[in-house]
Design a protein around this motif. Structure first.
Motif, short mmCIF file in Angstrom:
data_model
loop_
_atom_site.label_atom_id
_atom_site.label_comp_id
_atom_site.label_asym_id
_atom_site.label_seq_id
_atom_site.Cartn_x
_atom_site.Cartn_y
_atom_site.Cartn_z
N LEU A 151 0.57 -1.33 0.18
CA LEU A 151 0.50 0.29 -0.35
C LEU A 151 0.43 0.96 0.11
O LEU A 151 -0.06 2.53 -0.82
CB LEU A 151 -0.73 0.15 1.21
N SER A 152 2.08 1.06 0.80
CA SER A 152 2.59 2.35 0.70
C SER A 152 3.74 2.97 -0.93
O SER A 152 3.45 3.83 -1.44
CB SER A 152 4.52 2.00 1.29
N PHE A 153 4.27 1.54 -1.61
CA PHE A 153 4.39 1.66 -2.96
C PHE A 153 3.22 2.00 -3.69
O PHE A 153 3.00 3.28 -4.41
CB PHE A 153 4.62 -0.06 -3.93
N CYS A 154 1.90 1.69 -3.33
CA CYS A 154 0.57 2.04 -4.70
C CYS A 154 0.66 3.87 -3.88
O CYS A 154 0.19 4.26 -4.86
CB CYS A 154 -0.57 1.14 -3.81
N ARG A 155 0.21 3.80 -2.59
CA ARG A 155 0.06 5.38 -2.84
C ARG A 155 1.54 6.55 -3.52
O ARG A 155 0.88 7.68 -3.53
CB ARG A 155 0.30 5.30 -1.28
N ASN A 156 2.41 6.00 -2.92
CA ASN A 156 3.60 6.66 -3.84
C ASN A 156 3.48 7.04 -5.12
O ASN A 156 3.97 7.72 -6.09
CB ASN A 156 5.00 5.88 -3.25
N VAL A 157 3.01 6.08 -5.66
CA VAL A 157 2.81 5.85 -7.70
C VAL A 157 1.89 6.59 -7.51
O VAL A 157 1.71 7.76 -8.50
CB VAL A 157 2.12 4.41 -7.86
N ILE A 158 0.78 6.99 -7.06
CA ILE A 158 -0.64 7.94 -7.44
C ILE A 158 -0.07 9.24 -6.92
O ILE A 158 -0.71 9.98 -7.87
CB ILE A 158 -1.67 6.90 -6.13
N GLU A 159 0.35 9.46 -6.12
CA GLU A 159 0.90 10.76 -5.63
C GLU A 159 1.56 11.36 -6.42
O GLU A 159 1.49 12.20 -6.79
CB GLU A 159 1.38 11.11 -3.66
N GLN A 160 2.37 10.65 -7.42
CA GLN A 160 3.42 10.74 -8.41
C GLN A 160 2.96 11.43 -9.58
O GLN A 160 3.11 11.76 -10.68
CB GLN A 160 4.58 10.02 -8.45
N HIS A 161 1.29 10.82 -9.63
CA HIS A 161 0.56 10.99 -10.69
C HIS A 161 0.08 12.42 -10.55
O HIS A 161 -1.40 12.55 -11.25
CB HIS A 161 -0.14 9.64 -10.57
N HIS A 162 -0.28 12.99 -9.22
CA HIS A 162 -0.63 14.02 -8.64
C HIS A 162 -1.80 13.57 -8.05
O HIS A 162 -3.26 14.80 -8.47
CB HIS A 162 -0.71 15.00 -9.43
#
Length: 431
Positions: A398-409
């Motif tokens: 989940l930490s990875f998922c959130r990092n990816v989504i947040e880099q998508h703004h």
């Protein structure tokens, strides 16, 4: 009773009317007295009348002079008070009298003006100090004037907006992406509101109420620890993953050529495809310190959801694609969806039912993963690296998922359903 009320009404109406009425009565009685004195000394009627008229002229001249001086002193006091109300403390009033009640009133106004001027000077110094402090804070801060338009901001705000704040001067709160609801300022953009909080206060400058708005990044406190954790993970696992993916891909491709049953061929193609995705993922996610090399493309929603569902043939999926397309990096979004679905499967008991849906609201695309599992035991820690409630889990998905989504703004949130058992994972992506 009526006769006693008239003098009271007369003297209570106004100072000017009271003075004039008193002067007229005094002049009338004085002129009559002069006439009677003339008659007492056996003067002629003409002489007595002349004395009365002379008395009236002298008396009225003295009254008019005194009347003007009294009224002008009150007018000057009124002007002085008006200046104080407008925060003009430099106006000086010359006392009309050297003693008495009016003199005391004027001295009190002068003392009040001097005291307020000292307080205003100290307050102006404090406001100046506030602006100096704002400039040195490393969090975005803005000041809105009495019309809720941007009047000042610091460098951190310029970095947040990715433009110099001076170019946004006099922009309205709405243009800055703010809205006021129940006396509290909020971000109108849903994604920004999930990542930032607002603290605000009011202060007076130049007689007008200004809004001091401080933007707090609620995710920044956790980011540094998360990055360090990810660095450890990538160093340990990256090499092993790359070494394992290559032979698996080759074996799947060779078997797919030899097999003839469509279902088996399809399964091997999925294995090969996922290996390629994982290999690309590890390569591009190798250095967590650098931003992800995102390849943003327009993705067909229905095809994307179908492709994800094919990875888990034993799961009962229901898909609703109200948003026909969305923009994202296909490889990373695949990995995010797989992690979310995998978590949903592990939290559920057969038969596993997962609902995938997409819709657009305003300038935001919503992607949801809805399961019928056991729910979140500790929602506050789900994004902390290495925190997990699973016996075989690593606590990094989940930490990875959130990092990816947040880099998508965008943003990612998970919450237990209110009326039913299960969890809803919501991805927000800008249109």
């Amino acid at each position: 009773m009526k006769n006693t009320m008239k003098p009271n009404c007369l003297y209570q109406s106004s100072l000017e009317r009271s003075l004039i009425s008193f002067a007229l009565l005094s002049a009338l009685f004085g002129a009559l007295g002069c006439y009677l004195i003339g008659q007492y000394f056996a003067l002629s009627i003409v002489t007595s009348a002349a004395l009365s008229i002379l008395f009236l002229v002298i008396y009225l001249k003295l009254f008019i002079r005194t009347y003007k001086k009294v009224i002008n002193s009150f007018n000057r006091n009124h002007a002085h008070l008006d200046a104080i109300l407008n925060e003009d403390y430099n106006q000086l009033v010359k006392p009309s009298y050297q003693a008495g009640s009016i003199h005391q009133l004027q001295q009190s106004l002068i003392s009040l003006s001097e005291e307020l001027f000292k307080k205003k000077s100290r307050y102006d110094q404090h406001v100046f100090l506030v602006y100096q402090l704002i400039e040195h804070f490393n969090v975005p801060i803005m000041v809105l004037d009495q019309h809720n338009k941007l009047s000042y901001a610091n460098n951190a705000f310029s970095e947040f907006k990715q433009t110099q704040w001076q170019t946004l001067r006099y922009s309205s709160a709405e243009q800055l992406g703010l809205k006021k609801q129940n006396a509290h300022w909020q971000f109108s953009d849903v994604i920004t509101a999930q990542q930032w909080q607002i603290r605000h206060s009011e202060f007076i400058e130049q007689g007008s109420c200004h809004q001091l708005i401080v933007m707090i990044d609620i995710t920044s406190a956790l980011r540094e620890n998360q990055l360090q954790a990810w660095q450890q993970i990538i160093r340990v696992l990256g090499h092993e993953i790359r070494n394992s993916l290559t032979p698996v891909t080759a074996m799947a491709e060779n078997l797919a050529v030899k097999l003839t049953e469509p279902r088996q061929v399809q399964a091997l193609n999925v294995i090969s495809e996922r290996c390629n995705y994982l290999n690309e993922f590890v390569t591009r996610y190798g250095d967590i310190n650098r931003p992800l090399a995102l390849n943003i493309v327009e993705i067909d929603t229905a095809a994307f959801l179908k492709q994800v569902c094919e990875i888990y043939p034993d799961v009962e999926f229901s898909c609703v694609a109200n948003a026909k397309t969305f923009k994202a990096d296909r490889t990373f979004m695949h990995q995010v969806m797989i992690n979310l679905i995998k978590n949903a499967i592990e939290a559920s008991t057969p038969p596993v039912k997962i609902a995938l849906s997409t819709h657009q609201q305003g300038k935001v695309n919503y992607i949801t993963v809805d399961d019928n599992g056991q729910g979140l035991a500790n929602p506050d820690n789900i994004f902390v690296p290495f925190y997990t409630t699973k016996q075989q889990g690593q606590g990094i998905g989940l930490s990875f998922c959130r990092n990816v989504i947040e880099q998508h703004h965008g943003s990612l949130s998970l919450a237990n359903k209110e009326k039913h058992q299960g969890v809803i994972a919501t991805i927000l992506l800008p249109v």
